[in-house]
Design a protein around this motif. Structure first.
Motif, PDB file in Angstrom:
ATOM      1  N   LEU A  53      37.033  56.528  62.393  1.00  0.00           N
ATOM      2  CA  LEU A  53      37.894  56.552  61.225  1.00  0.00           C
ATOM      3  C   LEU A  53      39.332  56.339  61.648  1.00  0.00           C
ATOM      4  O   LEU A  53      39.707  56.564  62.793  1.00  0.00           O
ATOM      5  CB  LEU A  53      37.790  57.912  60.499  1.00  0.00           C
ATOM      6  N   LEU A  89      43.200  61.014  59.850  1.00  0.00           N
ATOM      7  CA  LEU A  89      42.865  61.683  58.600  1.00  0.00           C
ATOM      8  C   LEU A  89      43.952  61.534  57.550  1.00  0.00           C
ATOM      9  O   LEU A  89      43.671  61.506  56.357  1.00  0.00           O
ATOM     10  CB  LEU A  89      42.618  63.164  58.866  1.00  0.00           C
ATOM     11  N   HIS A  93      43.409  58.857  55.071  1.00  0.00           N
ATOM     12  CA  HIS A  93      42.228  58.958  54.226  1.00  0.00           C
ATOM     13  C   HIS A  93      42.370  60.036  53.167  1.00  0.00           C
ATOM     14  O   HIS A  93      41.918  59.864  52.038  1.00  0.00           O
ATOM     15  CB  HIS A  93      41.005  59.270  55.090  1.00  0.00           C
ATOM     16  N   HIS A 114      33.232  65.988  56.372  1.00  0.00           N
ATOM     17  CA  HIS A 114      33.075  65.145  55.185  1.00  0.00           C
ATOM     18  C   HIS A 114      33.742  65.764  53.954  1.00  0.00           C
ATOM     19  O   HIS A 114      34.266  65.035  53.105  1.00  0.00           O
ATOM     20  CB  HIS A 114      31.594  64.867  54.923  1.00  0.00           C
ATOM     21  N   LYS A 134      37.346  64.919  54.366  1.00  0.00           N
ATOM     22  CA  LYS A 134      37.538  63.480  54.184  1.00  0.00           C
ATOM     23  C   LYS A 134      37.451  63.079  52.712  1.00  0.00           C
ATOM     24  O   LYS A 134      38.161  62.182  52.253  1.00  0.00           O
ATOM     25  CB  LYS A 134      36.496  62.722  55.003  1.00  0.00           C
TER      26      LYS A 134
END
Length: 231
Positions: A149, A152, A155, A191, A194
């Motif tokens: 990814l 963070l 996102h 998750h 996220k």
């Protein structure tokens, strides 16, 4: 292919061995006595020497001892003789020879002995890198990578140090159930962070029904409300 020095006082033997080994792709140098053998060994530094025992000037065993004593046996040596005995073969081996061929030498025995000698003298591959700590013993730490990814912050609108990291460390020196639960807890927390605490999106990402997901999070002790507050 290899460079092979054939040392034998018999012209017919030298010619026959040269023909056979050349047909196999090797480069063959011939010497009819010890003096020629010394010069060829120094000039060529061959990969293998086929050395006859009985020669008129200096016999093969004496020449082998000479090379061995001077530290010149940097290549394998195969001894050859039509009148050899067990004692002769043992003495040759003691002074550095790796094989003994009895004349008349068959094609099969010659090629097998040459192949084995060259394989033994071939460079060894480099040692493999050290085994990672998680594979060496039980008191280890296992790094379990999460999906690749961007940071963070891009996102979920958090700072780069908020929420769980994409990679977690798990101690393997524990019962399987505990290790598995620790992994699953970190997986779901990741998750949740996220997806901004959205249970619907986490259910879709993890492939679980929402009801099953709620039960799983409760069982693992994941604080759903904290993830929602963080989001």
């Amino acid at each position: 292919m290899a460079t092979i020095l054939v040392v034998d006082d018999e012209l017919g033997i030298r010619g026959l061995l040269s023909e056979i080994l050349s047909d196999e792709g090797h480069t063959v140098e011939l010497a009819e006595n010890a003096a020629a053998a010394r010069a060829a060994r120094e000039r060529l530094r061959p990969d293998l020497i086929l050395l006859d025992i009985w020669m008129p000037d200096v016999d093969g065993i004496t020449l082998l001892k000479e090379w061995s004593g001077a530290g010149l046996l940097t290549m394998p040596v195969i001894m050859m003789s039509g009148h050899g005995t067990i004692d002769t073969a043992v003495e040759a081996t003691k002074h550095g020879a790796i094989a003994f061929l009895e004349k008349p030498i068959t094609l099969q025995k010659l090629l097998r002995a040459v192949e084995q000698a060259l394989a033994r003298n071939a460079p060894r591959p480099p040692a493999p890198p050290p085994m990672p700590s998680w594979a060496r013993g039980t008191d280890t730490v296992f790094a379990a990578p999460m999906p690749a990814l961007a940071p963070l912050s891009s996102h979920v609108g958090l700072s780069a140090h908020s929420g769980p990291a994409p990679e977690q460390l798990f101690h393997l020196d524990r019962p399987l159930r505990e290790a598995r639960d620790a992994f699953e807890k970190s997986y779901f927390e990741f998750h949740l962070a996220k997806e901004n605490g959205s249970m619907t999106r986490v259910a879709e990402k993890t492939g679980l029904e929402r009801t099953h997901l709620y039960r799983k999070l409760k069982q693992l002790g994941v604080d759903i409300s904290r993830n929602k507050r963080t989001a």
